[in-house]
Design a protein around this motif. Structure first.
Motif, mmCIF file in Angstrom:
data_model
loop_
_atom_site.group_PDB
_atom_site.id
_atom_site.type_symbol
_atom_site.label_atom_id
_atom_site.label_comp_id
_atom_site.label_asym_id
_atom_site.label_seq_id
_atom_site.Cartn_x
_atom_site.Cartn_y
_atom_site.Cartn_z
ATOM 1 N N THR A 14 1.109 -1.117 -0.342
ATOM 2 C CA THR A 14 -0.044 -0.019 -0.201
ATOM 3 C C THR A 14 1.088 1.168 0.225
ATOM 4 O O THR A 14 -0.140 2.130 -0.557
ATOM 5 N N MET A 15 2.127 1.098 0.957
ATOM 6 C CA MET A 15 2.842 2.782 1.446
ATOM 7 C C MET A 15 3.888 2.447 -0.220
ATOM 8 O O MET A 15 3.661 3.697 -0.859
ATOM 9 N N SER A 144 -1.039 7.410 4.119
ATOM 10 C CA SER A 144 -1.616 7.596 3.817
ATOM 11 C C SER A 144 -2.498 7.960 2.980
ATOM 12 O O SER A 144 -3.072 8.834 3.068
ATOM 13 N N PRO A 145 -3.221 7.657 2.541
ATOM 14 C CA PRO A 145 -2.477 7.901 0.748
ATOM 15 C C PRO A 145 -1.777 8.316 0.353
ATOM 16 O O PRO A 145 -1.721 9.267 -0.110
ATOM 17 N N VAL A 236 -6.713 2.938 8.282
ATOM 18 C CA VAL A 236 -5.131 2.866 8.397
ATOM 19 C C VAL A 236 -5.236 0.914 8.766
ATOM 20 O O VAL A 236 -4.238 0.551 8.924
#
Length: 355
Positions: A14-15, A144-145, A236
């Motif tokens: 994701t990151m 995030s995002p 998160v």
């Protein structure tokens, strides 16, 4: 100063995927490295989807999309990062894993390559202990995002040289990010108060003051945020939020996780948020308001005393990363020292009683 023209991102989750999109948006050559072919395929699909959407919303031309996509390379071997000017690590939040990655990276990158970790919970100096040249290492903590949130914390350890900070600040400027410079202290500039804010919301649950939906509703009104703490935690993931909170627990009882926070996080569950919260009475709303503000102010006062970041940086980060209508330092100035101390005392007293 090294001009950063190519970056490598280690970890395509994701990151990592979001950081890669951010770099590609800045026109930088980007190599995304992961041990999993499947993860890289998913990341590539995500990158294409993002830029397709930018074109459909007329935020960029079809040619600009093709130019951005042509800058992307994916690989399952670390040696693909050998000619990068900057490497950003975004692997699992585990100290030993991160140290291992950087030990291997130093064998393949040039001496002039800058290294950065996207850690949100670990001390930058602890990860740097694995490096032969820790002077070229810093923290670049994206929120995030990562492809959308404009804020990135630039974390300098005692060993980080000025040229590394200068180079990474220039890189973030190219990617149109807002840098928040801070010291290498637990929680850095922003999670130092945001984690206690979410944790205090959970303590309000423990004390029967309201439901997640009701507390979210109070937070939105008081802070002017678009979504409340429980909504944010569900995005998160409570498990990840709990890990960040536990990283602060060594600072004292106030920072220790609430009972419900531990239960939900350890179960890898999500908070149940109803669509339409029942109305709370004025007195109940005031208690929740005082608790949330007191938790934020307590942590912010401590980090200001420790000179983790400037008041301006904290407020800028709060507004741009989290959507606060007004930064916590500005709120404290508006309320005055007596009112702020009263709010802090009520929160810390409540923690003392529960312990």
């Amino acid at each position: 100063m090294t001009v950063i023209q190519k970056i490598a991102v280690i970890g395509s989750g994701t990151m990592g995927g979001g950081i890669a999109i951010s770099a590609l948006s800045g026109g930088l050559k980007t190599v995304l490295v992961d041990t999993s072919d499947a993860s890289l395929e998913q990341a590539q699909a995500r990158v294409h989807k993002y830029f397709d959407r930018q074109v459909s919303k007329e935020r960029m031309s079809a040619q600009d999309r093709e130019n951005a996509l042509s800058c992307l390379q994916v690989s399952t071997v670390l040696s693909a990062a050998s000619d990068a000017d900057l490497v950003v690590e975004a692997v699992f939040e585990d100290l030993d894993i991160k140290k291992s990655v950087f030990s291997q990276l130093e064998q393949v990158v040039s001496r002039t390559c800058h290294l950065a970790t996207n850690t949100s919970a670990l001390r930058v100096s602890e990860i740097a202990s694995a490096l032969e040249y820790p002077d070229r290492f810093c923290g670049l903590h994206y929120f995030s995002p990562a492809e959308v949130n404009p804020v990135v914390e630039v974390v300098r350890s005692d060993m980080t040289q000025g040229s590394t900070v200068t180079a990474t600040l220039s890189f973030l400027g190219t990617c149109r990010k807002i840098p928040i410079e801070c010291k290498d202290q637990s929680g850095f500039a922003l999670n130092r108060f945001f984690c206690p804010y979410t944790n205090e919301a959970a303590r309000c649950i423990d004390d029967g003051l309201g439901t997640p939906a009701q507390i979210d509703d109070v937070a939105k009104q008081v802070l002017g945020v678009p979504v409340g703490p429980f909504f944010v935690m569900n995005i998160v993931k409570p498990r990840i939020n709990l890990a960040a909170i536990r990283n602060l627990a060594h600072l004292g009882p106030f920072y220790e996780p609430a009972r419900s926070m531990s239960a939900i996080g350890d179960a890898d569950a999500s908070w149940e948020i109803s669509d339409a919260p029942a109305t709370l009475g004025a007195s109940a709303r005031q208690v929740i308001t005082d608790r949330l503000l007191g938790a934020i102010f307590f942590a912010v006062k401590q980090e200001l005393a420790e000179e983790v970041a400037t008041a301006g940086a904290i407020d800028l980060g709060a507004c741009r990363a989290f959507g606060f209508a007004k930064g916590p330092v500005e709120m404290m100035r508006d309320l005055g020292a007596d009112a702020v101390n009263t709010l802090i005392s009520s929160v810390t007293a409540n923690v003392s009683v529960s312990h």
